[in-house]
Motif scaffolding. Sequence first.
Motif, PDB file in Angstrom:
ATOM      1  N   ILE A 128      40.213  16.324 100.566  1.00 22.58           N
ATOM      2  CA  ILE A 128      40.168  17.089  99.315  1.00 22.58           C
ATOM      3  C   ILE A 128      39.020  18.085  99.346  1.00 22.58           C
ATOM      4  O   ILE A 128      39.169  19.242  98.942  1.00 22.58           O
ATOM      5  CB  ILE A 128      40.075  16.140  98.102  1.00 22.58           C
ATOM      6  CG1 ILE A 128      41.410  15.408  97.924  1.00 22.58           C
ATOM      7  CG2 ILE A 128      39.695  16.890  96.834  1.00 22.58           C
ATOM      8  CD1 ILE A 128      41.380  14.299  96.893  1.00 22.58           C
ATOM      9  N   PHE A 132      39.306  22.082  99.184  1.00 20.71           N
ATOM     10  CA  PHE A 132      38.528  22.880  98.245  1.00 20.71           C
ATOM     11  C   PHE A 132      37.801  24.009  98.967  1.00 20.71           C
ATOM     12  O   PHE A 132      37.749  25.141  98.493  1.00 20.71           O
ATOM     13  CB  PHE A 132      37.545  21.981  97.500  1.00 20.71           C
ATOM     14  CG  PHE A 132      36.721  22.685  96.473  1.00 20.71           C
ATOM     15  CD1 PHE A 132      37.312  23.308  95.389  1.00 20.71           C
ATOM     16  CD2 PHE A 132      35.338  22.722  96.577  1.00 20.71           C
ATOM     17  CE1 PHE A 132      36.553  23.964  94.429  1.00 20.71           C
ATOM     18  CE2 PHE A 132      34.572  23.366  95.633  1.00 20.71           C
ATOM     19  CZ  PHE A 132      35.182  23.992  94.566  1.00 20.71           C
ATOM     20  N   SER A 152      49.615  22.595  94.623  1.00 23.87           N
ATOM     21  CA  SER A 152      48.762  21.810  95.522  1.00 23.87           C
ATOM     22  C   SER A 152      47.750  20.982  94.736  1.00 23.87           C
ATOM     23  O   SER A 152      47.467  19.830  95.099  1.00 23.87           O
ATOM     24  CB  SER A 152      48.062  22.712  96.534  1.00 23.87           C
ATOM     25  OG  SER A 152      47.197  23.607  95.892  1.00 23.87           O
ATOM     26  N   ILE A 153      47.225  21.518  93.650  1.00 23.70           N
ATOM     27  CA  ILE A 153      46.299  20.735  92.819  1.00 23.70           C
ATOM     28  C   ILE A 153      47.038  19.584  92.152  1.00 23.70           C
ATOM     29  O   ILE A 153      46.523  18.468  92.066  1.00 23.70           O
ATOM     30  CB  ILE A 153      45.608  21.638  91.783  1.00 23.70           C
ATOM     31  CG1 ILE A 153      44.670  22.565  92.516  1.00 23.70           C
ATOM     32  CG2 ILE A 153      44.901  20.824  90.722  1.00 23.70           C
ATOM     33  CD1 ILE A 153      43.636  23.242  91.742  1.00 23.70           C
ATOM     34  N   LEU A 156      47.462  16.933  94.819  1.00 22.61           N
ATOM     35  CA  LEU A 156      46.201  16.210  95.030  1.00 22.61           C
ATOM     36  C   LEU A 156      45.918  15.241  93.890  1.00 22.61           C
ATOM     37  O   LEU A 156      45.490  14.101  94.117  1.00 22.61           O
ATOM     38  CB  LEU A 156      45.032  17.196  95.156  1.00 22.61           C
ATOM     39  CG  LEU A 156      44.910  17.937  96.469  1.00 22.61           C
ATOM     40  CD1 LEU A 156      43.815  18.989  96.374  1.00 22.61           C
ATOM     41  CD2 LEU A 156      44.620  16.982  97.599  1.00 22.61           C
ATOM     42  N   SER A 157      46.169  15.680  92.674  1.00 25.41           N
ATOM     43  CA  SER A 157      45.932  14.816  91.516  1.00 25.41           C
ATOM     44  C   SER A 157      46.837  13.594  91.547  1.00 25.41           C
ATOM     45  O   SER A 157      46.387  12.471  91.279  1.00 25.41           O
ATOM     46  CB  SER A 157      46.164  15.584  90.218  1.00 25.41           C
ATOM     47  OG  SER A 157      45.307  16.681  90.139  1.00 25.41           O
TER      48      SER A 157
END
Length: 169
Positions: A128, A132, A152-153, A156-157
């Motif tokens: 992650i 970033f 994509s966020i 990831l979440s």
Amino acid sequence: MLHKFFERILWNSRLFIIFAVVLSMVGSILLFVVASADILKAVSATYKYYMGLLEQGADIHNILLNNIIMAIDLYLIAVVLLIFAFGLYELFIAKIEIKDEHSSKVLEIHTLDQLKDKLAKVIVMALIVAFFSKVLNMGMKNSLDMLYFAISILGLSLGLYFLHKDSKH
């Protein structure tokens, strides 16, 4: 007698894992040193920027973010190696007896599955941070880039949610 001799050799062959333990610790220490040097480089760049010693076109915010994020990534990988070394030692060599009641439970590993779980969580966090870092250096050119960024966020979440869903916090 041959049977006992073979069992003794087989049992003592587990001691070869000490190489992996020692080299993982060496790698971890090296990564901690390099990451700390990156932080010191960020401190130096900040000092030079505010003293007017950096070139005029330099963006201190970008320099700081990149150096610090790279350092965090290296620290996380160093932690992976440290957890790996502790886990291998406790699983194959011997239990570490130096711990007291105030010691962290992070390094307590009793099964191979616990070692895999702890390593996976730290590796996901390192990925992650690396993601970033890439996003910071990526230029958004159109609305499709923003859509991909948002997806994509979300991914990831969701990954973090499912990773921590069974955790006992």
